[in-house]
Design a protein around this motif. Structure first.
Motif, PDB file in Angstrom:
ATOM      1  N   UNK A 211       0.814  -1.222   0.000  1.00  0.00           N
ATOM      2  CA  UNK A 211       0.000   0.000   0.000  1.00  0.00           C
ATOM      3  C   UNK A 211       0.844   1.267   0.000  1.00  0.00           C
ATOM      4  N   UNK A 212       1.949   1.260   0.736  1.00  0.00           N
ATOM      5  CA  UNK A 212       2.819   2.442   0.751  1.00  0.00           C
ATOM      6  C   UNK A 212       3.413   2.698  -0.629  1.00  0.00           C
ATOM      7  N   UNK A 213       3.820   1.640  -1.317  1.00  0.00           N
ATOM      8  CA  UNK A 213       4.384   1.792  -2.654  1.00  0.00           C
ATOM      9  C   UNK A 213       3.333   2.268  -3.644  1.00  0.00           C
ATOM     10  N   UNK A 214       2.105   1.755  -3.508  1.00  0.00           N
ATOM     11  CA  UNK A 214       1.030   2.203  -4.403  1.00  0.00           C
ATOM     12  C   UNK A 214       0.706   3.681  -4.184  1.00  0.00           C
ATOM     13  N   UNK A 215       0.987   4.178  -2.991  1.00  0.00           N
ATOM     14  CA  UNK A 215       0.730   5.583  -2.691  1.00  0.00           C
ATOM     15  C   UNK A 215       1.917   6.478  -3.053  1.00  0.00           C
ATOM     16  N   UNK A 216       2.917   5.890  -3.692  1.00  0.00           N
ATOM     17  CA  UNK A 216       4.005   6.690  -4.235  1.00  0.00           C
ATOM     18  C   UNK A 216       5.286   6.697  -3.438  1.00  0.00           C
ATOM     19  N   UNK A 217       5.361   5.964  -2.335  1.00  0.00           N
ATOM     20  CA  UNK A 217       6.578   5.970  -1.519  1.00  0.00           C
ATOM     21  C   UNK A 217       7.696   5.217  -2.233  1.00  0.00           C
TER      22      UNK A 217
END
Length: 392
Positions: A211-217
């Motif tokens: 989820x963090x990666x999908x949010x651009x992190x």
């Protein structure tokens, strides 16, 4: 990324405190994701993102006020509802935030989440740009599907691929969402969010990296809650020698480990392979490789592949052993409730083992909490150079 694990979440507080107090260049976390107790800690971080230097100290104070007897209150109401918890009943229609079932009275946990977290701060920090996004995961009770609740500044989410068994819901995150994420099944009541009942998010997604990666992190600080000895084979052999025949409580603790602390290594291995893919492709075909591959792949909306910088901090000690030693040393003399009495019996009866994974999840007790905060702080200190590089 903050993991689930009940009372083990105090370890996360120690890591946060070190980052906030000892790193000179540590900027606010732009994307925060949490599951179970990680959602509680994450909610606090999101709501206080405008005060990064004070976050660790304030969160440690909240944890230090937890009381084992009050968290696991079992009174007449719980005794009266015990048949319904064990055998089930028709679900009533109730409003958002109402709870159902559970063996213990969740009043103290609810009070902590509702009163100690300045919830208006999440929206304020999103609007000011201090925070980019906050997400917490919960498991829908009727289907077992993981629901990721996401709050962003404008309420929209882009570039989130479809994942089997997972639903993404843009929303304003409230205390009910966080309590649902932290609701250990059977022990704590399920929480109604919208029209559905939800329980602990750790059952399907313990460490919410994706989820963090999908949010651009692209730079990730991941806090795990499971000790990973370097020589696993030796560790397993020692464990086998320790245990003649595991009792039910020992087995239940190991089951919780398997349910709540499993997929982290697989996610990290996937990130490592992707990083290798990007580096090798760029070296062989030039700087346009990542974008060219993204354009050719379906489902990415031309979002280029990028290298992900990860710093993983996890306990340098077995938290089951820390919990066992803490109980045996103090015998929880200041506590008289049902959980304290039960934990004393578990430790007193454990002649062949020197650890209790189950206790490490449920021991919301000041001495144990302080030990985990100190351990997290010291483990973060051991990664000082890596943490500094993460913000450079």
């Amino acid at each position: 990324m903050l993991s689930g694990g009940g009372a083990r979440g105090a370890y996360e507080v120690g890591v946060i405190r070190y980052v906030r107090e000892r790193l000179k260049k540590a900027l606010p976390f732009q994307v925060i994701t949490g599951s179970s107790v990680g959602a509680v800690n994450g909610s606090y971080l999101a709501a206080t993102a405008d005060r990064p230097r004070a976050q660790g100290r304030m969160l440690a104070r909240v944890w230090s006020e937890l009381d084992l007897d009050k968290i696991y209150r079992f009174g007449w109401r719980q005794f009266r509802n015990l048949p319904q918890v064990l055998l089930g009943r028709n679900l009533p229609t109730e409003d958002h935030g109402h709870t159902l079932g559970g063996l213990v009275d969740p009043m103290m946990i609810e009070e902590m989440v509702r009163s100690h977290i300045p919830w208006a701060g999440i929206d304020a920090n999103l609007r000011s740009g201090v925070l980019h996004a906050f997400a917490c995961s919960a498991t829908e009770l009727s289907t077992g599907i993981t629901t990721v609740f996401v709050q962003t500044r404008d309420g929209t989410i882009t570039q989130w691929p479809k994942v089997p068994g997972q639903v993404v819901v843009p929303t304003t995150i409230t205390p009910a969402h966080t309590l649902a994420s932290a609701a250990i099944p059977v022990l704590f009541p399920a929480v109604r969010v919208g029209g559905e009942l939800f329980v602990d998010g750790s059952l399907r997604q313990n460490t919410p990296i994706r989820p963090a990666m999908h949010l651009g992190a692209e730079r990730l600080l991941v806090v795990g809650l499971r000790h990973d000895p370097e020589d696993t084979g030796v560790r397993v052999e020692i464990a086998r020698k320790k245990v003649i025949y595991p009792n039910a409580m020992f087995m239940l603790g190991k089951m919780l480990n398997a349910l709540m602390l499993d997929k982290l290594e697989a996610d990290l291995a996937r990130i490592h392979r992707t990083n290798e893919f990007v580096r090798a492709g760029t070296a062989a075909y030039g700087p346009e490789f990542a974008q060219t591959m993204a354009d050719a792949m379906s489902g990415r909306n031309s979002r280029p592949y990028t290298e992900i910088h990860v710093v993983l901090i996890r306990p340098s000690k077995d938290l089951g052993e820390v919990a066992f030693d803490s109980i045996r040393r103090t015998m929880l003399k200041n506590h008289k409730g049902v959980m304290a009495r039960w934990l004393r019996r578990v430790v007193s009866a454990a002649d062949e083992v020197s650890e209790s994974d189950l206790a490490s999840y449920v021991l919301f007790e000041p001495t144990y909490v302080a030990e985990l905060i100190d351990l997290g702080y010291n483990d973060a200190a051991a990664h000082h150079d890596e943490l500094t590089a993460l913000w450079e």
